[in-house]
Design an enzyme around this catalytic site. Sequence first.
Site, PDB file in Angstrom:
ATOM      1  N   GLY A  90      33.808  36.741  49.013  1.00 12.04           N
ATOM      2  CA  GLY A  90      33.855  35.294  48.807  1.00 12.04           C
ATOM      3  C   GLY A  90      34.800  34.543  49.730  1.00 12.04           C
ATOM      4  N   GLU A 147      42.642  34.443  48.860  1.00 12.27           N
ATOM      5  CA  GLU A 147      41.618  34.578  47.820  1.00 12.27           C
ATOM      6  C   GLU A 147      40.720  33.347  47.800  1.00 12.27           C
ATOM      7  OE1 GLU A 147      40.149  36.320  45.685  1.00 12.27           O
ATOM      8  OE2 GLU A 147      41.451  37.583  44.462  1.00 12.27           O
ATOM      9  N   ASP A 148      39.491  33.530  47.359  1.00  7.21           N
ATOM     10  CA  ASP A 148      38.597  32.388  47.203  1.00  7.21           C
ATOM     11  C   ASP A 148      38.905  31.615  45.927  1.00  7.21           C
ATOM     12  OD1 ASP A 148      37.804  34.515  45.646  1.00  7.21           O
ATOM     13  OD2 ASP A 148      35.708  34.513  46.257  1.00  7.21           O
ATOM     14  N   ASP A 151      40.689  32.994  38.596  1.00  3.40           N
ATOM     15  CA  ASP A 151      40.123  32.564  37.319  1.00  3.40           C
ATOM     16  C   ASP A 151      41.062  33.046  36.200  1.00  3.40           C
ATOM     17  OD1 ASP A 151      38.334  31.888  35.324  1.00  3.40           O
ATOM     18  OD2 ASP A 151      36.803  33.331  35.863  1.00  3.40           O
ATOM     19  N   LYS A 179      41.260  28.021  38.899  1.00  5.29           N
ATOM     20  CA  LYS A 179      40.782  27.565  37.574  1.00  5.29           C
ATOM     21  C   LYS A 179      41.927  27.837  36.612  1.00  5.29           C
ATOM     22  CE  LYS A 179      35.950  28.885  37.702  1.00  5.29           C
ATOM     23  NZ  LYS A 179      34.954  29.738  37.060  1.00  5.29           N
ATOM     24  N   PHE A 200      31.319  27.088  36.681  1.00  3.85           N
ATOM     25  CA  PHE A 200      30.940  28.168  37.586  1.00  3.85           C
ATOM     26  C   PHE A 200      30.550  27.547  38.925  1.00  3.85           C
ATOM     27  CE2 PHE A 200      28.257  31.314  39.579  1.00  3.85           C
ATOM     28  CZ  PHE A 200      29.088  32.419  39.470  1.00  3.85           C
ATOM     29  N   VAL A 201      31.307  27.852  39.962  1.00  2.00           N
ATOM     30  CA  VAL A 201      31.078  27.197  41.249  1.00  2.00           C
ATOM     31  C   VAL A 201      30.492  28.154  42.292  1.00  2.00           C
ATOM     32  CG1 VAL A 201      32.839  25.408  40.952  1.00  2.00           C
ATOM     33  CG2 VAL A 201      33.492  27.605  41.928  1.00  2.00           C
ATOM     34  N   ASP A 207      29.315  33.018  45.708  1.00  2.00           N
ATOM     35  CA  ASP A 207      27.895  33.264  45.460  1.00  2.00           C
ATOM     36  C   ASP A 207      27.530  33.230  43.983  1.00  2.00           C
ATOM     37  OD1 ASP A 207      29.181  35.746  44.710  1.00  2.00           O
ATOM     38  OD2 ASP A 207      27.194  36.644  44.732  1.00  2.00           O
ATOM     39  N   ARG A 213      26.191  31.314  49.356  1.00  2.00           N
ATOM     40  CA  ARG A 213      27.455  31.459  50.096  1.00  2.00           C
ATOM     41  C   ARG A 213      27.515  30.543  51.314  1.00  2.00           C
ATOM     42  NH1 ARG A 213      30.215  36.060  48.228  1.00  2.00           N
ATOM     43  NH2 ARG A 213      28.919  37.823  47.622  1.00  2.00           N
TER      44      ARG A 213
HETATM   45  P1  5GP Z   1      39.532  36.737  37.708  1.00  2.00           P
HETATM   46  O1  5GP Z   1      39.817  38.189  37.864  1.00  2.00           O
HETATM   47  O2  5GP Z   1      40.651  35.841  38.160  1.00  2.00           O
HETATM   48  O3  5GP Z   1      39.062  36.387  36.314  1.00  2.00           O
HETATM   49  O4  5GP Z   1      38.244  36.435  38.587  1.00  2.00           O
HETATM   50  C1  5GP Z   1      38.305  36.330  39.965  1.00  2.00           C
HETATM   51  C2  5GP Z   1      36.989  36.656  40.605  1.00  2.00           C
HETATM   52  O5  5GP Z   1      35.876  36.254  39.801  1.00  2.00           O
HETATM   53  C3  5GP Z   1      36.849  35.897  41.910  1.00  2.00           C
HETATM   54  O6  5GP Z   1      37.374  36.634  42.975  1.00  2.00           O
HETATM   55  C4  5GP Z   1      35.343  35.683  42.005  1.00  2.00           C
HETATM   56  O7  5GP Z   1      34.759  36.811  42.595  1.00  2.00           O
HETATM   57  C5  5GP Z   1      34.876  35.618  40.573  1.00  2.00           C
HETATM   58  N1  5GP Z   1      34.750  34.219  40.095  1.00  2.00           N
HETATM   59  C6  5GP Z   1      35.520  33.605  39.190  1.00  2.00           C
HETATM   60  N2  5GP Z   1      35.097  32.346  38.969  1.00  2.00           N
HETATM   61  C7  5GP Z   1      34.037  32.158  39.772  1.00  2.00           C
HETATM   62  C8  5GP Z   1      33.166  31.032  40.016  1.00  2.00           C
HETATM   63  O8  5GP Z   1      33.274  29.937  39.454  1.00  2.00           O
HETATM   64  N3  5GP Z   1      32.188  31.231  40.937  1.00  2.00           N
HETATM   65  C9  5GP Z   1      31.998  32.406  41.590  1.00  2.00           C
HETATM   66  N4  5GP Z   1      30.990  32.470  42.470  1.00  2.00           N
HETATM   67  N5  5GP Z   1      32.806  33.477  41.387  1.00  2.00           N
HETATM   68  C10 5GP Z   1      33.806  33.347  40.496  1.00  2.00           C
END
Ligand code: 5GP
Length: 236
Positions: A90, A147-148, A151, A179, A200-201, A207, A213
């Site tokens: 991402g 990082e992209d 969450d 987020k 959800f973006v 993606d 993407r």
């Molecule tokens: P975390 O471990 O912080 O809960 O989640 C991080 C990962 O979840 C990110 O690196 C990404 O791959 C995925 N992710 C979380 N939110 C989104 C979102 O809104 N859109 C997309 N495409 N991926 C997300």
Amino acid sequence: MKQSLITQKNRKLRHLRELYPEINIQLLYRRDILRLLAKYGHGPLAVEPRGAERVLLTAQQIQQRVQELGEEITRDYQGQEIVLIGVLRGVVCFMADLMRHLDLPLQMEFLEISHYGVEGGPGAGGEVTVTRDVQAAVEGRSVLLVEDIVDTGMTLQFLLRHLWSKRPASVAVCTLLDKRVRRMHEVPIRYRGFEIPDEFVVGYGLDYQGLYRNLPHIGVLTPVEPKGKVLLPADT
Ligand code: 5GP
């Protein structure tokens, strides 16, 4: 999943929290379940036709912010050499744009992770595993982890532990999107592009089931049923 029971459930939760304050209890709404499914590539977003997409951040807003972040990082790391580590996949758009605004000597590295783990392997059970590690030695060096999106913070917490085990001199985190309302693990974020709501973006590297993407902007997918009826009432 049933909207009519929400008040009762909230009352029960409040009661549980009073009885067991040491336990972190969260109520997952229908909306949360569907977003969780989308994060791992499942759920009603997969129904054709795909959800309509609403622009959350325009390409121009993103480019402007990435430039500002680049300038800030350049100022903070004056006189140092850094290792830029991007988390695949991402991060590709963000990393490529950001590095062109960094006026510093740097090396580019990538890490690839999987959220599922190899069956029977160390990641079985759903936690994060590294499927491709950084190639360069980072011991004693200044690392900037790119990082992209952050969450819950689970992935980042895992990555930081992984990187610190390589004994770098420092590790700072730069994420395009945050987020923050969803955070369950406290993680240090030094550079943040945008704080976004719990949606959800997709786009600009992010993606849904491998698609979207290549969008130059960041959008929100709204799932629809085949006949165009919106599945997710905004207030569920
Ligand atoms: P975390 O471990 O912080 O809960 O989640 C991080 C990962 O979840 C990110 O690196 C990404 O791959 C995925 N992710 C979380 N939110 C989104 C979102 O809104 N859109 C997309 N495409 N991926 C997300």
